[in-house]
Design an enzyme around this catalytic site. Sequence first.
Site, short mmCIF file in Angstrom:
data_model
loop_
_atom_site.label_atom_id
_atom_site.label_comp_id
_atom_site.label_asym_id
_atom_site.label_seq_id
_atom_site.Cartn_x
_atom_site.Cartn_y
_atom_site.Cartn_z
N GLU A 1 16.38 -19.59 -2.92
CA GLU A 1 17.47 -18.74 -2.45
C GLU A 1 18.24 -19.39 -1.30
O GLU A 1 18.93 -18.70 -0.54
CB GLU A 1 16.92 -17.39 -2.00
CG GLU A 1 16.27 -16.60 -3.12
CD GLU A 1 15.65 -15.30 -2.63
OE1 GLU A 1 16.39 -14.38 -2.28
OE2 GLU A 1 14.41 -15.22 -2.59
N SER B 1 15.29 -12.35 -5.29
CA SER B 1 16.55 -12.53 -6.02
C SER B 1 16.37 -12.65 -7.53
O SER B 1 17.14 -13.35 -8.20
CB SER B 1 17.33 -13.74 -5.49
OG SER B 1 17.78 -13.48 -4.20
N TYR C 1 24.75 -12.37 -7.35
CA TYR C 1 25.49 -13.24 -6.42
C TYR C 1 26.79 -13.84 -6.93
O TYR C 1 27.46 -14.54 -6.21
CB TYR C 1 24.56 -14.36 -5.94
CG TYR C 1 23.36 -13.81 -5.21
CD1 TYR C 1 23.50 -13.07 -4.04
CD2 TYR C 1 22.07 -13.99 -5.71
CE1 TYR C 1 22.41 -12.54 -3.38
CE2 TYR C 1 20.96 -13.48 -5.04
CZ TYR C 1 21.15 -12.76 -3.88
OH TYR C 1 20.05 -12.24 -3.23
N ARG D 1 15.79 -3.20 1.82
CA ARG D 1 16.47 -2.65 0.65
C ARG D 1 15.41 -2.38 -0.41
O ARG D 1 14.66 -3.27 -0.79
CB ARG D 1 17.50 -3.64 0.11
CG ARG D 1 18.50 -3.02 -0.87
CD ARG D 1 19.26 -4.07 -1.65
NE ARG D 1 18.37 -4.78 -2.54
CZ ARG D 1 18.23 -6.10 -2.56
NH1 ARG D 1 18.90 -6.87 -1.73
NH2 ARG D 1 17.39 -6.67 -3.41
N ASP E 1 14.46 -1.37 -4.21
CA ASP E 1 15.06 -1.45 -5.54
C ASP E 1 14.32 -0.52 -6.51
O ASP E 1 13.11 -0.69 -6.73
CB ASP E 1 14.98 -2.89 -6.05
CG ASP E 1 15.69 -3.88 -5.13
OD1 ASP E 1 16.36 -3.43 -4.17
OD2 ASP E 1 15.59 -5.10 -5.36
N GLU F 1 10.47 -2.93 -6.03
CA GLU F 1 10.07 -3.74 -4.86
C GLU F 1 10.87 -3.36 -3.64
O GLU F 1 11.87 -2.66 -3.72
CB GLU F 1 10.23 -5.24 -5.16
CG GLU F 1 11.63 -5.67 -5.50
CD GLU F 1 11.70 -7.16 -5.84
OE1 GLU F 1 12.36 -7.88 -5.08
OE2 GLU F 1 11.13 -7.58 -6.85
N ASN G 1 12.66 -5.21 -0.24
CA ASN G 1 13.14 -6.50 0.24
C ASN G 1 13.35 -6.44 1.75
O ASN G 1 14.15 -5.64 2.24
CB ASN G 1 14.46 -6.80 -0.49
CG ASN G 1 14.96 -8.19 -0.27
OD1 ASN G 1 14.91 -8.71 0.84
ND2 ASN G 1 15.46 -8.80 -1.31
N GLY H 1 20.25 -9.59 1.34
CA GLY H 1 21.42 -10.45 1.48
C GLY H 1 22.48 -9.86 2.39
O GLY H 1 22.64 -8.64 2.48
#
Length: 309
Positions: A16, A150, A216, A256, A258, A270, A272, A276
């Site tokens: 990443e 990611s 992305y 964050r 998900d 998961e 995070n 980002g």
Amino acid sequence: MKNRKVLVVLGGTSGEREISLASGTACIKALKKMGHKVSTFDPKKKTLSLIDANKTDVIFNALHGKDGEDGVAQSYFEYLRIPYTHSGVISSYNAMNKKISKEIFKKNKIKSPKYFVLRKKNYNKSKLKTYIKRKKIKFPIVVKPISEGSSIGVKICKNLDKLDKSSISLFKKYEELIFETYIGGQEIQVAVINGVPLGAIELKPKREFYDYKAKYFKSARTKHIMPANLKKDKYREALKIAKQAHQALGCNGITRSDFKFFKNQFYLLEINTQPGMTSLSLVPEIAKYKGISFENLVKKILLNASLNK
């Protein structure tokens, strides 16, 4: 608190790296606007132990992926006794390790897809078949590395042959893989900052799922729906579960979560700990909807920097 010597740690050696460089660059711009004295450090170029504590008041951690959000970089920051942003050593490690985080979700009665883990050294197709049967997992099945971000290395497999092929291919790079039930439904992601849930966004990827490209690249044309298209009570429920997960893992700063929302139930995939911070990133988008500018978001993250977490 202006004029602080802020060291932005970005880049690194994970898959990443490019995203980390983009996140770091955006945050540097905001920090300079705030009047801080900003310098940078890329762990790909020199080891983190070479950070000069005398020239640094605070570290803004803009790393993503392996060695950046799994407790490794955080342990260096703790050793150097420099306050840093985002989560600490243990919470970062636990969130990055999908097996551990799933166990924590389960303990806290947070729904997550059914799963099992296999190691490279004792893998074979018949063992795979046995585990699928034992765990009562139906196809399609998702296979992915234990500790990647990611959506790197994520494969959705519709039958045993494809799953076996994907596993053999992934085991060339990884020692341990996690296999879980594929959950359909809506893609919902929730941002939490300093323990407070900000909001939930829905994603409609044009690709098979919300993978690296969908995350992305503008060309992937992923549709972002803010706020997420959920009934009011369900929207509140998503925020509540994200806050619960953030606290259960002992996270700091921003996270964050998900989710998949399927048949009126949320499944947490998961959490995070280093989301980002690029122009396409979800946390800044959720914050903007809530009236928090990118600069103010960075300010909130910086103000939460600490040690011993």
